[in-house]
Every structure is written in C-alpha cells, then in structure tokens.
Scaffold this motif. Structure first.
Motif, short mmCIF file in Angstrom:
data_model
loop_
_atom_site.label_atom_id
_atom_site.label_comp_id
_atom_site.label_asym_id
_atom_site.label_seq_id
_atom_site.Cartn_x
_atom_site.Cartn_y
_atom_site.Cartn_z
N SER A 27 0.85 -1.19 0.00
CA SER A 27 0.00 0.00 0.00
C SER A 27 0.89 1.24 0.00
CB SER A 27 -0.89 0.01 1.24
OG SER A 27 -1.45 1.31 1.44
N PRO A 28 0.56 2.26 -0.82
CA PRO A 28 1.37 3.49 -0.81
C PRO A 28 1.24 4.27 0.49
CG PRO A 28 -0.58 3.76 -2.18
CD PRO A 28 -0.52 2.31 -1.80
N PHE A 29 0.29 3.92 1.34
CA PHE A 29 0.15 4.56 2.64
C PHE A 29 1.05 3.91 3.69
CE2 PHE A 29 -4.11 5.21 0.70
CZ PHE A 29 -4.08 6.58 0.63
N SER A 138 -9.02 2.08 -4.93
CA SER A 138 -9.21 0.63 -4.99
C SER A 138 -9.06 0.00 -3.60
CB SER A 138 -8.18 0.01 -5.95
OG SER A 138 -6.86 0.30 -5.53
N GLN A 139 -9.62 -1.20 -3.45
CA GLN A 139 -9.60 -1.87 -2.15
C GLN A 139 -8.18 -2.21 -1.70
OE1 GLN A 139 -12.06 -2.46 0.02
NE2 GLN A 139 -13.49 -1.37 -1.31
N ASP A 140 -7.25 -2.38 -2.65
CA ASP A 140 -5.86 -2.64 -2.27
C ASP A 140 -5.09 -1.35 -2.00
OD1 ASP A 140 -5.41 -1.63 -4.78
OD2 ASP A 140 -4.57 -3.46 -5.62
N GLN A 141 -5.79 -0.20 -2.10
CA GLN A 141 -5.25 1.12 -1.76
C GLN A 141 -4.15 1.60 -2.72
OE1 GLN A 141 -3.96 0.93 2.35
NE2 GLN A 141 -5.73 -0.28 2.92
N ARG A 142 -4.05 0.98 -3.89
CA ARG A 142 -2.93 1.29 -4.78
C ARG A 142 -3.29 2.25 -5.91
NH1 ARG A 142 1.58 -0.86 -4.32
NH2 ARG A 142 2.07 -0.55 -6.52
N VAL A 156 -5.09 5.98 -11.81
CA VAL A 156 -3.88 6.69 -11.40
C VAL A 156 -3.25 5.93 -10.24
CG1 VAL A 156 -2.98 8.81 -10.36
CG2 VAL A 156 -4.75 8.94 -12.13
N GLU A 157 -1.99 5.56 -10.40
CA GLU A 157 -1.29 4.89 -9.31
C GLU A 157 -0.95 5.91 -8.22
OE1 GLU A 157 1.94 2.28 -10.28
OE2 GLU A 157 1.17 1.96 -12.30
N LEU A 158 -1.40 5.64 -7.00
CA LEU A 158 -1.18 6.60 -5.92
C LEU A 158 0.30 6.80 -5.62
CD1 LEU A 158 -4.06 5.68 -3.43
CD2 LEU A 158 -3.94 7.60 -5.02
N SER A 159 1.10 5.78 -5.88
CA SER A 159 2.54 5.92 -5.63
C SER A 159 3.19 6.89 -6.61
CB SER A 159 3.22 4.55 -5.74
OG SER A 159 3.06 4.01 -7.05
N LYS A 160 2.48 7.22 -7.70
CA LYS A 160 3.02 8.14 -8.71
C LYS A 160 2.37 9.52 -8.65
CE LYS A 160 4.53 4.54 -11.90
NZ LYS A 160 4.51 4.02 -13.29
N VAL A 161 1.59 9.76 -7.59
CA VAL A 161 1.00 11.08 -7.40
C VAL A 161 2.07 12.02 -6.84
CG1 VAL A 161 -0.66 12.41 -6.04
CG2 VAL A 161 -1.35 10.27 -7.09
N ASP A 162 2.28 13.14 -7.51
CA ASP A 162 3.28 14.11 -7.08
C ASP A 162 2.71 15.16 -6.14
OD1 ASP A 162 5.37 12.95 -8.56
OD2 ASP A 162 4.70 13.98 -10.37
N SER A 163 1.45 15.56 -6.37
CA SER A 163 0.85 16.58 -5.50
C SER A 163 -0.66 16.50 -5.57
CB SER A 163 1.31 17.99 -5.91
OG SER A 163 0.78 18.34 -7.18
N VAL A 164 -1.29 16.88 -4.48
CA VAL A 164 -2.75 16.99 -4.39
C VAL A 164 -3.05 18.37 -3.81
CG1 VAL A 164 -4.87 16.11 -3.35
CG2 VAL A 164 -3.08 14.51 -4.06
N GLN A 165 -3.76 19.17 -4.57
CA GLN A 165 -4.09 20.53 -4.13
C GLN A 165 -5.60 20.67 -4.02
OE1 GLN A 165 -2.86 23.61 -6.83
NE2 GLN A 165 -3.73 25.26 -5.60
N LEU A 223 0.58 10.01 1.99
CA LEU A 223 1.33 9.59 0.80
C LEU A 223 2.69 10.27 0.76
CD1 LEU A 223 -1.42 9.64 -1.99
CD2 LEU A 223 -0.35 7.62 -0.97
N TYR A 224 2.71 11.59 1.04
CA TYR A 224 3.97 12.33 1.03
C TYR A 224 4.92 11.76 2.09
CZ TYR A 224 1.12 15.76 -1.52
OH TYR A 224 0.29 16.37 -2.42
N GLU A 225 4.39 11.47 3.26
CA GLU A 225 5.24 10.96 4.34
C GLU A 225 5.80 9.59 3.99
OE1 GLU A 225 5.14 10.16 9.17
OE2 GLU A 225 3.27 10.57 8.09
N SER A 226 4.97 8.74 3.36
CA SER A 226 5.44 7.42 2.96
C SER A 226 6.55 7.53 1.93
CB SER A 226 4.28 6.59 2.39
OG SER A 226 3.33 6.31 3.37
#
Length: 232
Positions: A27-29, A138-142, A156-165, A223-226
C-alpha cells in the motif's frame, strides 16, 4: 486487488507483521519498519534523559526506532500503517501521531474506497470538456479509479502522485473558503506528467464528494510521508 495469497507473515524484533509478498503489492500509505537505535549508542532516554542501568531498561519505539525509558515509551497501540498484527509499544510522540493515522484507516480510508462523484477535466481529457465520473480508491489502496457513464479513465497509481491541491471558492458572501474540488498531478505509465481537476461545483448533491475531498487531503499527507520514508 491484493488477496491473502499475496501476503506473508514475517517476524522482526518489533513484532509480527502481515506484509505484501512483493513491493508491487505494498500500500502506498504503508511505512517501512524503522531501524532501531543500537543499544550501545543509547545511554539515556531520548526524551527525558534518564540514564539506563540495571533498573532502568531501554525500550524501543516501534514507529520511530528511538530509545526510551519505560515511562516515556509505555503505550501499546495498533499500528496498521506498519502492518503489525498486534498492538505494539510506541513513544508518547508517536502514540499521538498513530492515533490520528488510525482515524484515517478506520474512517477516512473507507470514505475513499466507497467513492464519490466528480466532474473531471485535465490533460488526459478533451480540452474544454468536463465529464462526470465516479471516483474511488481501490480496495488494495494502490490506485485511484474512475468510472464514467460512457467510458472509463485510466487509473492513477497513488505511488506516482506528485501533488494533491485542494481547490477552494472565496466568494465575497462566504465567511471562509470552501472546497470545490481538487487538482492532482501525477505520472502516467510512460512517466509523463499529467494532471486532473476534480470538481464538485455543479453536482446536485455535494456532501459525499465534499467528504471524499477532505479524506483525500488527509490521505495525501500520508502519501507524502510514505514517499519521504522510502528515501531516508
């Protein structure tokens, strides 16, 4: 979605953990288990400075890995972000942080996986066009998934998210800005930079989408912290 077959039980000096069998299943979290400060380098509590001896034993916080006396590291708490099976010992500072994180897993993550409606626009959607999509994690949080009435948008893969505004409205008749959606910058499968604008402005029923937006804001911080923990 990850299944039980994709998980394994591992034991470390911190305790038992159920983890993904590969990096692709994480999980990206999730946070990596931190290394412990070696006993030989820790002669006193890293909070209150109490010296260790035969009577005053060392205790390591399972979340930060630092060394404390029993008084400063006495709390045992569930730590799902590190995939521990049972409650583990944490220091006072990490206990406060973990309680907030557990609120995300217990409450806000369910909001994100339940999903909500948004009007989407951005670099992957036809210019000057907004489309209504049902958005959820998604249920796997990815991945962030999008289901439209006429078509689907690539996840969108959460591990590839650069920013959320968070996007806000600041009309003169409002006491304070209100959230009207969010903007996400991410890298697609070809590692090209893309962005999505998720708007709730024209939705007839905004409550579920507003709750989803607030939950995603909390999730973005994690996500940023991870990501930061992967480089330290």
């Amino acid at each position: 979605m990850a299944t039980n077959a994709d998980k394994k039980l591992v034991r470390s000096k911190s305790g038992l953990r159920i983890v993904a069998t590969s990096e692709d299943g994480r999980s990206p979290f999730e946070l990596y288990e931190p290394p412990w400060v070696p006993d030989k380098e820790c002669h006193e509590c890293m909070k209150c400075s109490t010296r260790f001896d035969f009577m005053k034993r060392r205790h390591h916080c399972r979340r930060c890995g630092k060394c404390f006396c029993d008084k400063c590291c006495t709390i045992k708490i569930a730590l799902p972000r590190m995939c521990f099976v049972d409650p583990v010992r944490v220091c006072d500072t990490c206990a406060a942080v973990t309680r907030k994180e557990n609120e995300f897993f217990d409450k806000h993550l369910k909001t994100l996986t339940n999903g909500a409606d948004f009007f989407l626009s951005g670099s992957t959607i036809e210019e000057n066009n907004e489309e209504l999509f049902f958005c959820k994690i998604s249920q796997d949080q990815r991945t962030l998934q999008f289901e439209g009435e006429h078509r689907k948008h690539e996840p969108v893969e959460l591990s590839k998210v650069d920013s959320v505004q968070i996007l806000t409205s600041s009309a003169d008749d409002q006491a304070s800005p209100i959230a009207i959606g969010l903007s996400i910058k991410y890298k697609d499968r070809q590692s090209d930079q893309q962005f999505l604008r998720m708007s709730i402005t024209n939705l007839p029923n905004k409550k579920a989408s507003q709750l989803w937006t607030a939950a995603m804001q909390k999730g973005a911080r994690m996500l940023y912290e991870s990501k930061s923990s992967e480089t330290t």
